[in-house]
Every structure is written in structure tokens, then in C-alpha cells.
Design an enzyme around this catalytic site. Structure first.
Site, PDB file in Angstrom:
ATOM      1  N   HIS A  14      47.294  36.205  40.856  1.00 42.89           N
ATOM      2  CA  HIS A  14      47.708  37.346  39.996  1.00 42.89           C
ATOM      3  C   HIS A  14      49.232  37.335  39.890  1.00 42.89           C
ATOM      4  O   HIS A  14      49.924  37.651  40.858  1.00 42.89           O
ATOM      5  CB  HIS A  14      47.233  38.677  40.580  1.00 42.89           C
ATOM      6  CG  HIS A  14      47.539  39.846  39.703  1.00 42.89           C
ATOM      7  ND1 HIS A  14      46.573  40.751  39.305  1.00 42.89           N
ATOM      8  CD2 HIS A  14      48.690  40.271  39.115  1.00 42.89           C
ATOM      9  CE1 HIS A  14      47.124  41.673  38.532  1.00 42.89           C
ATOM     10  NE2 HIS A  14      48.408  41.400  38.407  1.00 42.89           N
ATOM     11  N   HIS A  16      52.833  37.848  37.091  1.00 46.35           N
ATOM     12  CA  HIS A  16      53.491  38.140  35.809  1.00 46.35           C
ATOM     13  C   HIS A  16      54.691  37.213  35.653  1.00 46.35           C
ATOM     14  O   HIS A  16      55.576  37.207  36.509  1.00 46.35           O
ATOM     15  CB  HIS A  16      53.956  39.593  35.759  1.00 46.35           C
ATOM     16  CG  HIS A  16      52.831  40.570  35.879  1.00 46.35           C
ATOM     17  ND1 HIS A  16      52.179  41.089  34.782  1.00 46.35           N
ATOM     18  CD2 HIS A  16      52.208  41.081  36.973  1.00 46.35           C
ATOM     19  CE1 HIS A  16      51.211  41.911  35.209  1.00 46.35           C
ATOM     20  NE2 HIS A  16      51.207  41.915  36.515  1.00 46.35           N
ATOM     21  N   LYS A 100      41.612  39.921  31.265  1.00 48.47           N
ATOM     22  CA  LYS A 100      42.183  41.039  32.015  1.00 48.47           C
ATOM     23  C   LYS A 100      41.884  42.364  31.335  1.00 48.47           C
ATOM     24  O   LYS A 100      42.149  42.535  30.145  1.00 48.47           O
ATOM     25  CB  LYS A 100      43.707  40.850  32.126  1.00 48.47           C
ATOM     26  CG  LYS A 100      44.435  41.951  32.883  1.00 48.47           C
ATOM     27  CD  LYS A 100      44.147  41.932  34.381  1.00 48.47           C
ATOM     28  CE  LYS A 100      44.722  43.152  35.094  1.00 48.47           C
ATOM     29  NZ  LYS A 100      46.143  43.019  35.416  1.00 48.47           N
ATOM     30  N   HIS A 137      42.462  45.963  36.253  1.00 48.32           N
ATOM     31  CA  HIS A 137      43.445  46.931  36.753  1.00 48.32           C
ATOM     32  C   HIS A 137      42.658  48.222  36.967  1.00 48.32           C
ATOM     33  O   HIS A 137      42.324  48.913  36.007  1.00 48.32           O
ATOM     34  CB  HIS A 137      44.597  47.137  35.763  1.00 48.32           C
ATOM     35  CG  HIS A 137      45.642  48.077  36.303  1.00 48.32           C
ATOM     36  ND1 HIS A 137      46.877  47.652  36.718  1.00 48.32           N
ATOM     37  CD2 HIS A 137      45.605  49.408  36.549  1.00 48.32           C
ATOM     38  CE1 HIS A 137      47.559  48.682  37.196  1.00 48.32           C
ATOM     39  NE2 HIS A 137      46.811  49.770  37.094  1.00 48.32           N
ATOM     40  N   HIS A 174      44.901  43.708  42.850  1.00 44.30           N
ATOM     41  CA  HIS A 174      45.874  44.468  43.667  1.00 44.30           C
ATOM     42  C   HIS A 174      45.274  45.727  44.286  1.00 44.30           C
ATOM     43  O   HIS A 174      45.698  46.836  43.983  1.00 44.30           O
ATOM     44  CB  HIS A 174      47.132  44.796  42.864  1.00 44.30           C
ATOM     45  CG  HIS A 174      46.929  45.214  41.429  1.00 44.30           C
ATOM     46  ND1 HIS A 174      46.121  46.267  41.072  1.00 44.30           N
ATOM     47  CD2 HIS A 174      47.419  44.718  40.268  1.00 44.30           C
ATOM     48  CE1 HIS A 174      46.139  46.394  39.761  1.00 44.30           C
ATOM     49  NE2 HIS A 174      46.916  45.466  39.249  1.00 44.30           N
ATOM     50  N   ASP A 247      50.997  39.664  42.396  1.00 39.84           N
ATOM     51  CA  ASP A 247      51.380  40.643  41.384  1.00 39.84           C
ATOM     52  C   ASP A 247      52.893  40.724  41.263  1.00 39.84           C
ATOM     53  O   ASP A 247      53.432  41.787  40.923  1.00 39.84           O
ATOM     54  CB  ASP A 247      50.779  42.020  41.679  1.00 39.84           C
ATOM     55  CG  ASP A 247      50.785  42.925  40.456  1.00 39.84           C
ATOM     56  OD1 ASP A 247      50.966  42.414  39.333  1.00 39.84           O
ATOM     57  OD2 ASP A 247      50.624  44.143  40.623  1.00 39.84           O
TER      58      ASP A 247
HETATM   59  O1  DOR Z   1      53.552  47.421  38.995  1.00 31.84           O
HETATM   60  C1  DOR Z   1      53.018  46.813  38.078  1.00 31.84           C
HETATM   61  N1  DOR Z   1      53.720  46.017  37.248  1.00 31.84           N
HETATM   62  N2  DOR Z   1      51.706  46.975  37.879  1.00 31.84           N
HETATM   63  C2  DOR Z   1      51.085  46.459  36.814  1.00 31.84           C
HETATM   64  O2  DOR Z   1      49.908  46.660  36.694  1.00 31.84           O
HETATM   65  C3  DOR Z   1      51.858  45.741  35.773  1.00 31.84           C
HETATM   66  C4  DOR Z   1      53.074  45.158  36.321  1.00 31.84           C
HETATM   67  C5  DOR Z   1      54.042  44.696  35.258  1.00 31.84           C
HETATM   68  O3  DOR Z   1      53.642  44.009  34.330  1.00 31.84           O
HETATM   69  O4  DOR Z   1      55.237  44.993  35.398  1.00 31.84           O
HETATM   70 ZN    ZN Z   2      49.743  42.818  37.708  1.00 29.40          ZN
END
Ligand code: DOR
Ligand code: ZN
Length: 349
Positions: A14, A16, A100, A137, A174, A247
Site C-alpha cells: 500500500h 502513494h 481501490k 479504505h 491500514h 501507506d
Molecule cells: O492519510 C492518508 N493519506 N490517508 C489516505 O487514505 C490517503 C493518503 C493520501 O493520499 O495522502
Molecule cells: Zn493510502
């Protein structure tokens, strides 16, 4: 006391990575530690079909330092309008491994998300047929107390969905609560969860220690100590239902240190080291490899990695920031403080 630990190379299930200059700034951190990562689709605009996911994958590959062996595993962003056909195309395109679910309004760039799960049932049925997992999520988006949104989502949406589509593979992403642990453990086959380093290492006091701490704010938000303990016990139990997903969610400093700061914690600079710390605190370093390198590929039906990484007990100080956007750096988790473990040959060498 163990001072050196060799484990199968881990993957991050997971992550970004953002796009353009932000992507180029952060992807080397992940690629130095992990062979593969599941890349979240919450770009602006979101990644909603196979063509967009494959184009994004190319941009990720181009942003890698030359010679890096890193395989980005792509996801689609589920909307009310995602058709079964879009899923079939993604499944046959290759490199796209999951879809997702963001409840609309739940978190960063989720406004195109699903407004009612019932709108997506035909699409979810196609995913179940194709063995394509749904990554969730898990928070409701109504006025429910922010610390109770995960439990309520499980009760209202996820448990009924898991019963209704018993063949659908589901990853609750998460996880932050004892309730999520209980749900995943009691659940049917094909149910798993990812766990972040922050939810293993910190409870909600970390949001307010000495003042408000925007760099500890993520969604789902940090929870009570009893929940942290339940999540830590699950992650370190050796159960294959729980696996690594950092995450890591970069936001520039100005977007975090802001009257309305963004949710997201950047942890990719020391992903595996944070987990080693948490597992050591639990006295379960022997279970790190299952969690970091085995349970994830087994769930996704992918081969485990065959090479290894080495962690050494060698405390190091995390920089106050790393370059991110022009004149707007990123503040990493534990900035200016010490991390006990260090992966050999990583970027911080
Ligand atoms: O804290 C987070 N940041 N939770 C999420 O679900 C998305 C993520 C983000 O893309 O910044
Ligand atoms: Zn995330």
C-alpha cells in the site's frame, strides 16, 4: 540481542507515489527497499481505467534511478461508474492487480469515490470472478466520530459486503482498531489487512504531544493505545492475514503545516526499519519476514522474492526534511530523531 537480521526482500502492499516532480522525489526511497509496491490510484484526476494505470506505471518506471529493479503493481480507482468491462480490460492488460475503494469524501482525493456500495455490485461481482482483490479504505463518511469511523464501516458496509460476495478477495487497508483485527481474523477466506508503521508505533497521544503534530496526522487517524496493541499483536502474530503496507503518503511541508493540514505520513525513507522497531518492541523480530515478505505475495498469488535485505542495529538520525517540491520539502516520519535499525545500502548511507 540480535544485531543483524537478514530477511527475504519485502514488498510494500500500500503506497502513494503521486506524480511528476513529487513522484521523482519519493520513488527512489521505496525502490531501494522493496521489490514491488501496490501503487494507490488517488491522483488528481484519479486513475480509473487500464490505459491510465499503464501510462502511470510508465511514468513511475521513468522516474526510477537507472538500474533499479522495481515492479510497480497498479490499481484502479473505483467510482460509481466503473463498469464490469473496465475490470475485465484491467485484468487482461497485465500489471494491474487490484481495485481501490474510497468511500466518497473519506480522505485525500476521494471525491470521485463510491457514494453507495450498491452502485458497484455488478463490478464487484466481475472482480470476484476474475480473482481481482478489492482494497478498502474502511471509514464511513457521515458525521460519525472520527475515532469510530472504521468500526462503523465494518459493521455497516464491509461485513455485509463480505457475506454478500463470499468469493471477493478483500484487503482492509491500514487497519487501526481491535475491531478490524477481530473482523479480519473471524472472517472468511480471502480476507486480509495491511498495517502501517505509524499505527504500530504510535497511538493518538502522538497527535498532541507538546502541541498539535500535523506530521502525525493521517487517515484513518491514530487511535487509542488499546487499539495500537491489538493491531501490533495481529501484525506480529505470524498470521498470513496481516501484511506490510506503509501507506507512505507524501505531502509537501506547506500542505501539512497549514490551518487545514493534509492527511498523510511520509515513511518511505525508513519503511522496513520502522517495522523492525515495532516487531522488536513486541519481541517478535522472528515474525518480520512473514509479515513483510511472505504473507503479501501469498495473498495476491504472486511469487515471493528470492533475494534478501540486511538490517543492522545501527541507530541513525533522520534528516529534518528531504527535497520534494521546489522550495517546499517533505518532513519525514521521525524527522530529526533516531531510528534504531538501518537497512544496509539504503539511500541514507
Ligand atoms: O492519510 C492518508 N493519506 N490517508 C489516505 O487514505 C490517503 C493518503 C493520501 O493520499 O495522502
Ligand atoms: Zn493510502
Amino acid at each position: 540481542m540480535i544485531d543483524r537480521l537478514v530477511i527475504t526482500r519485502p514488498d510494500d502492499w500500500h503506497l502513494h507515489l503521486r506524480d511528476t516532480e513529487a513522484l521523482a522525489a519519493v520513488v527512489p526511497f521505496t525502490a531501494r527497499q522493496f521489490r514491488r509496491a501496490i501503487v494507490m490510484p488517488n491522483l488528481r484526476p484519479p486513475v480509473i481505467n487500464a490505459g491510465q494505470a499503464l501510462a502511470y506505471r510508465q511514468r513511475i518506471l521513468q522516474a526510477l534511478p537507472p538500474g533499479t529493479d522495481f515492479d510497480p503493481l497498479m490499481t484502479l480507482y473505483l467510482t460509481d461508474n466503473t463498469t464490469p468491462q473496465v475490470i475485465s480490460e484491467a485484468a487482461s492488460a497485465g500489471h494491474i492487480v487490484a481495485v481501490k475503494l474510497y468511500p466518497a469524501g473519506a480522505t485525500t482525493n476521494s471525491d470521485s469515490g463510491v457514494t453507495d456500495i450498491d452502485n458497484t455490485l455488478a463490478t464487484l461481482e466481475r472482480m470476484a470472478e476474475l480473482g481481482m482483490p478489492l482494497l478498502v479504505h474502511g471509514e464511513v463518511t457521515d458525521n460519525t466520530d472520527v475515532f469510530e469511523r472504521e468500526q462503523r464501516f465494518i459493521d455497516r458496509v464491509l461485513a455485509p459486503l463480505a457475506r454478500r460476495l463470499p468469493e471477493l478477495k478483500i484487503v482492509l487497508e491500514h487497519i487501526t482498531t481491535a475491531d478490524a483485527v477481530a473482523f479480519v481474523n473471524s472472517g472468511r477466506p480471502g480476507l486480509a489487512a495491511t498495517v502501517t508503521p505509524q499505527h504500530l508505533l504510535m497511538n493518538r497521544n502522538a497527535l498532541f504531544s507538546g502541541g498539535i503534530r500535523p506530521h502525525h496526522y493521517c487517515l484513518p487517524v491514530l487511535k487509542h493505545e488499546r487499539h495500537r496493541e491489538a493491531v501490533l499483536n495481529a501484525a506480529t502474530s505470524g498470521s498470513e492475514r496481516f501484511f506490510l503496507g506503509t501507506d507512505s503518503a507524501p505531502h509537501a511541508r506547506s500542505a501539512k503545516e497549514n490551518p487545514c493540514g493534509c492527511a498523510g505520513i511520509f515513511s518511505a525513507h525508513a519503511g522496513i526499519e520502522f517495522y523492525a522497531e515495532a516487531f522488536e518492541q513486541a519481541g517478535k523480530l522472528d515474525k518480520l519476514q512473514t509479515f513483510a515478505s511472505e504473507a503479501g505475495p501469498d495473498f495476491y498469488g504472486l511469487p515471493r522474492n528470492t533475494d534478501t535485505i540486511t538490517l543492522v542495529r545501527e541507530p541513525w538520525q533522520v534528516p529534518e526534511s528531504y527535497p520534494y517540491l521546489a522550495n517546499d520539502p517533505i518532513v519525514p516520519l521521525r524527522a530529526g530523531e533516531t531510528i534504531t535499525w538501518r537497512m544496509e545500502n539504503n539511500l541514507n548511507d
